[in-house]
Design a protein around this motif. Structure first.
Motif, PDB file in Angstrom:
ATOM      1  N   GLY A  16       0.801  -1.220   0.000  1.00 25.88           N
ATOM      2  CA  GLY A  16       0.000   0.000   0.000  1.00 25.88           C
ATOM      3  C   GLY A  16       0.834   1.270   0.000  1.00 25.88           C
ATOM      4  O   GLY A  16       0.587   2.188  -0.781  1.00 25.88           O
ATOM      5  N   ILE A  17       1.843   1.334   0.870  1.00 20.83           N
ATOM      6  CA  ILE A  17       2.622   2.575   0.968  1.00 20.83           C
ATOM      7  C   ILE A  17       3.563   2.741  -0.223  1.00 20.83           C
ATOM      8  O   ILE A  17       3.862   3.859  -0.639  1.00 20.83           O
ATOM      9  CB  ILE A  17       3.404   2.654   2.302  1.00 20.83           C
ATOM     10  CG1 ILE A  17       4.522   1.613   2.375  1.00 20.83           C
ATOM     11  CG2 ILE A  17       2.471   2.529   3.490  1.00 20.83           C
ATOM     12  CD1 ILE A  17       5.403   1.768   3.605  1.00 20.83           C
ATOM     13  N   THR A  18       4.025   1.630  -0.793  1.00 20.08           N
ATOM     14  CA  THR A  18       4.912   1.719  -1.948  1.00 20.08           C
ATOM     15  C   THR A  18       4.151   2.190  -3.183  1.00 20.08           C
ATOM     16  O   THR A  18       4.692   2.954  -4.000  1.00 20.08           O
ATOM     17  CB  THR A  18       5.573   0.358  -2.234  1.00 20.08           C
ATOM     18  OG1 THR A  18       6.283  -0.071  -1.079  1.00 20.08           O
ATOM     19  CG2 THR A  18       6.553   0.469  -3.398  1.00 20.08           C
ATOM     20  N   THR A  19       2.914   1.755  -3.320  1.00 21.52           N
ATOM     21  CA  THR A  19       2.101   2.234  -4.439  1.00 21.52           C
ATOM     22  C   THR A  19       1.901   3.740  -4.343  1.00 21.52           C
ATOM     23  O   THR A  19       1.925   4.452  -5.356  1.00 21.52           O
ATOM     24  CB  THR A  19       0.738   1.523  -4.458  1.00 21.52           C
ATOM     25  OG1 THR A  19       0.938   0.116  -4.596  1.00 21.52           O
ATOM     26  CG2 THR A  19      -0.115   2.010  -5.624  1.00 21.52           C
ATOM     27  N   THR A  20       1.744   4.240  -3.117  1.00 24.66           N
ATOM     28  CA  THR A  20       1.620   5.678  -2.925  1.00 24.66           C
ATOM     29  C   THR A  20       2.906   6.398  -3.317  1.00 24.66           C
ATOM     30  O   THR A  20       2.873   7.414  -4.018  1.00 24.66           O
ATOM     31  CB  THR A  20       1.293   5.998  -1.456  1.00 24.66           C
ATOM     32  OG1 THR A  20       0.015   5.458  -1.132  1.00 24.66           O
ATOM     33  CG2 THR A  20       1.282   7.500  -1.218  1.00 24.66           C
ATOM     34  N   GLU A  21       4.041   5.871  -2.869  1.00 23.43           N
ATOM     35  CA  GLU A  21       5.310   6.556  -3.140  1.00 23.43           C
ATOM     36  C   GLU A  21       5.681   6.523  -4.612  1.00 23.43           C
ATOM     37  O   GLU A  21       6.059   7.541  -5.204  1.00 23.43           O
ATOM     38  CB  GLU A  21       6.438   5.931  -2.313  1.00 23.43           C
ATOM     39  CG  GLU A  21       7.778   6.619  -2.543  1.00 23.43           C
ATOM     40  CD  GLU A  21       8.888   6.112  -1.646  1.00 23.43           C
ATOM     41  OE1 GLU A  21       9.969   6.733  -1.653  1.00 23.43           O
ATOM     42  OE2 GLU A  21       8.690   5.097  -0.948  1.00 23.43           O
ATOM     43  N   PHE A  22       5.583   5.330  -5.228  1.00 26.39           N
ATOM     44  CA  PHE A  22       6.092   5.171  -6.584  1.00 26.39           C
ATOM     45  C   PHE A  22       5.025   5.163  -7.673  1.00 26.39           C
ATOM     46  O   PHE A  22       5.338   5.076  -8.855  1.00 26.39           O
ATOM     47  CB  PHE A  22       6.915   3.877  -6.675  1.00 26.39           C
ATOM     48  CG  PHE A  22       8.143   3.899  -5.815  1.00 26.39           C
ATOM     49  CD1 PHE A  22       9.017   4.960  -5.855  1.00 26.39           C
ATOM     50  CD2 PHE A  22       8.418   2.845  -4.952  1.00 26.39           C
ATOM     51  CE1 PHE A  22      10.154   4.989  -5.054  1.00 26.39           C
ATOM     52  CE2 PHE A  22       9.545   2.854  -4.154  1.00 26.39           C
ATOM     53  CZ  PHE A  22      10.420   3.939  -4.200  1.00 26.39           C
ATOM     54  N   PHE A 162      -4.633   8.391  -7.946  1.00 31.88           N
ATOM     55  CA  PHE A 162      -4.452   8.629  -6.514  1.00 31.88           C
ATOM     56  C   PHE A 162      -5.550   7.956  -5.695  1.00 31.88           C
ATOM     57  O   PHE A 162      -5.296   7.475  -4.585  1.00 31.88           O
ATOM     58  CB  PHE A 162      -4.426  10.133  -6.237  1.00 31.88           C
ATOM     59  CG  PHE A 162      -3.169  10.812  -6.715  1.00 31.88           C
ATOM     60  CD1 PHE A 162      -1.962  10.612  -6.070  1.00 31.88           C
ATOM     61  CD2 PHE A 162      -3.201  11.633  -7.826  1.00 31.88           C
ATOM     62  CE1 PHE A 162      -0.798  11.218  -6.513  1.00 31.88           C
ATOM     63  CE2 PHE A 162      -2.044  12.254  -8.280  1.00 31.88           C
ATOM     64  CZ  PHE A 162      -0.837  12.037  -7.627  1.00 31.88           C
ATOM     65  N   LEU A 163      -6.756   7.909  -6.242  1.00 25.91           N
ATOM     66  CA  LEU A 163      -7.838   7.215  -5.539  1.00 25.91           C
ATOM     67  C   LEU A 163      -7.571   5.714  -5.473  1.00 25.91           C
ATOM     68  O   LEU A 163      -7.927   5.051  -4.490  1.00 25.91           O
ATOM     69  CB  LEU A 163      -9.172   7.494  -6.226  1.00 25.91           C
ATOM     70  CG  LEU A 163      -9.678   8.932  -6.104  1.00 25.91           C
ATOM     71  CD1 LEU A 163     -10.960   9.124  -6.914  1.00 25.91           C
ATOM     72  CD2 LEU A 163      -9.911   9.305  -4.643  1.00 25.91           C
ATOM     73  N   LEU A 167      -7.344   3.456  -2.083  1.00 25.92           N
ATOM     74  CA  LEU A 167      -8.064   2.196  -1.914  1.00 25.92           C
ATOM     75  C   LEU A 167      -7.119   1.083  -1.471  1.00 25.92           C
ATOM     76  O   LEU A 167      -7.443   0.286  -0.571  1.00 25.92           O
ATOM     77  CB  LEU A 167      -8.748   1.809  -3.224  1.00 25.92           C
ATOM     78  CG  LEU A 167      -9.486   0.458  -3.238  1.00 25.92           C
ATOM     79  CD1 LEU A 167     -10.613   0.455  -2.209  1.00 25.92           C
ATOM     80  CD2 LEU A 167     -10.020   0.157  -4.628  1.00 25.92           C
ATOM     81  N   LEU A 168      -5.938   1.029  -2.065  1.00 27.67           N
ATOM     82  CA  LEU A 168      -4.955   0.011  -1.690  1.00 27.67           C
ATOM     83  C   LEU A 168      -4.494   0.199  -0.246  1.00 27.67           C
ATOM     84  O   LEU A 168      -4.285  -0.786   0.481  1.00 27.67           O
ATOM     85  CB  LEU A 168      -3.759   0.072  -2.641  1.00 27.67           C
ATOM     86  CG  LEU A 168      -4.047  -0.315  -4.100  1.00 27.67           C
ATOM     87  CD1 LEU A 168      -2.801  -0.125  -4.958  1.00 27.67           C
ATOM     88  CD2 LEU A 168      -4.545  -1.751  -4.191  1.00 27.67           C
TER      89      LEU A 168
END
Length: 381
Positions: A16-22, A162-163, A167-168
């Motif tokens: 989840g956090i990696t999808t946000t960062e990258f 971003f949405l 969700l992830l």
């Protein structure tokens, strides 16, 4: 089996956090166009996040180390989810940049706890396998998160990317709340009273090696979408498929590195560096040819993904008695390297063109190889 479940739940949060960062990597060209900024300025959506992690990582871990670690993991994911929702509402580049930076303060907290738990509950000869499970969250984010974010821009709009990340984060949050057992706080006094930790030469040499490796990786990979569009002449859907393919092969590479890094760290790192140098030369020569670039991207993903695991195992092995603190240092180092990679890559594009960006990675990988050989000569592990 119980600990295996814990590892996979922690990896879900990393996803989840990696999808946000990258996740922005695949949509940088679109964001640059929407907000009317240059591609190298848009790259700050990646590097500003990383700067916050690099500067505040060890401090945040130190300040929060006495708190319940499961609650800290949950809080981190809540902040990531909120940040992504706010990002989708951005009307100007400055606002988007600011809200992208908010979760970065808790990124090292999550990573340090997850990696420390993996190492603390695993036999020494199995630690790299446990760490590779945590890093599989990063790999799966590369497989699913980044290409899906890219595809959504082409199918819907940039806000939907971003949405998707929000969700992830929420799915990961539900998994943590429901499946993760309690994790007691670390012993802050014992862990941080060791003044000799930062005086170890091997720690700093491994940090330098990790920095050079990750900088080299992200100097080119950070602008992969732009490279595939500009040099390989792919459209948005084709780029998203390539990012997906890159991540799929990366899963295999991550498992391979996890299997051999504990028993043969030098050989594994040496092969990784030589192979990644070779892949970048292939990108330089065949990057403009549609069919060869498909094969090259697959090989690139297979090799590239192991870089974080190799770097983490090298740094963490320097001070095995203080895993959480050292992992916070690695997280800062890794994100500072991502920043450096994005900055160098952007500079290279502006001054030499997107096709020549691979030279920035080749030179840094060559330097990494020199550092590794110095370690070998000095007989430092």
């Amino acid at each position: 089996m119980k600990f295996d479940k814990t590892l996979f739940v922690l990896a879900l949060g990393v996803f989840g956090i990696t999808t946000t960062e990258f996740g922005v990597i695949g949509i940088l060209p679109e964001l640059a166009s929407v907000f009317n900024v240059s591609i190298d300025k848009a790259g700050w959506l990646l590097s500003a996040f990383a700067i916050i992690v690099a500067v505040f990582g060890p401090l945040m871990v130190w300040l929060l180390s006495s708190y319940d670690r499961k609650k800290l993991l949950i809080l981190s994911l809540v902040i990531f989810a909120v940040s992504n929702v706010l990002s989708s509402l951005a009307t100007n580049f400055t606002f988007l940049l600011i809200v992208r930076m908010l979760p970065a303060f808790f990124h090292p907290v999550y990573w340090s706890i997850a990696l420390a738990v993996a190492v603390e509950n695993t036999a020494p000869n199995q630690s790299s396998k446990a760490v590779s499970t945590i890093f599989s969250g990063l790999t799966i984010a590369t497989v699913l998160g980044v290409p899906l974010a890219t595809l959504l821009v082409d199918v819907l709009n940039w806000q939907s990317s971003f949405l998707l990340s929000a969700l992830l984060n929420i799915i990961s949050l539900i998994g943590l709340i429901g499946l993760l057992p309690p994790i007691k706080a670390s012993d802050k006094k014992e862990e941080y009273s060791k003044k000799t930790i930062l005086r170890k030469p091997i720690l700093w040499l491994n940090i330098l090696l990790a920095f050079c490796i990750i900088t080299a990786m992200y100097s080119t990979y950070g602008y992969m979408a732009d490279f595939l569009k500009s040099v390989s002449r792919m459209n948005g859907k084709e780029v998203s498929i390539m990012l997906f393919f890159f991540g799929i092969t990366g899963i295999i590479g991550n498992r391979m590195v996890g299997k051999y890094m504990s028993s043969k760290p030098f050989e594994t790192t040496f092969i990784f560096l030589v192979a990644l140098i070779g892949v970048h030369f292939l990108l330089l020569v065949f990057g403009s040819y549609f069919v060869p670039i498909i094969v090259i991207v697959g090989i690139w993903g297979l090799i590239h993904t192991g870089g974080f695991l190799i770097s983490n195992v090298s740094v963490a092995s320097s001070v095995p008695e203080a895993q959480e603190f050292v992992n916070s240092i690695f997280t800062s180092c890794g994100n500072l390297a991502v920043t450096a990679g994005a900055t160098i890559g952007g500079f290279w594009i502006v001054h030499f063109g997107i096709q020549q960006i691979v030279w920035s990675s080749i030179l840094l990988l060559g330097l990494s190889l020199v550092i590794l050989l110095v370690k070998k000569v000095l007989r430092w592990k």
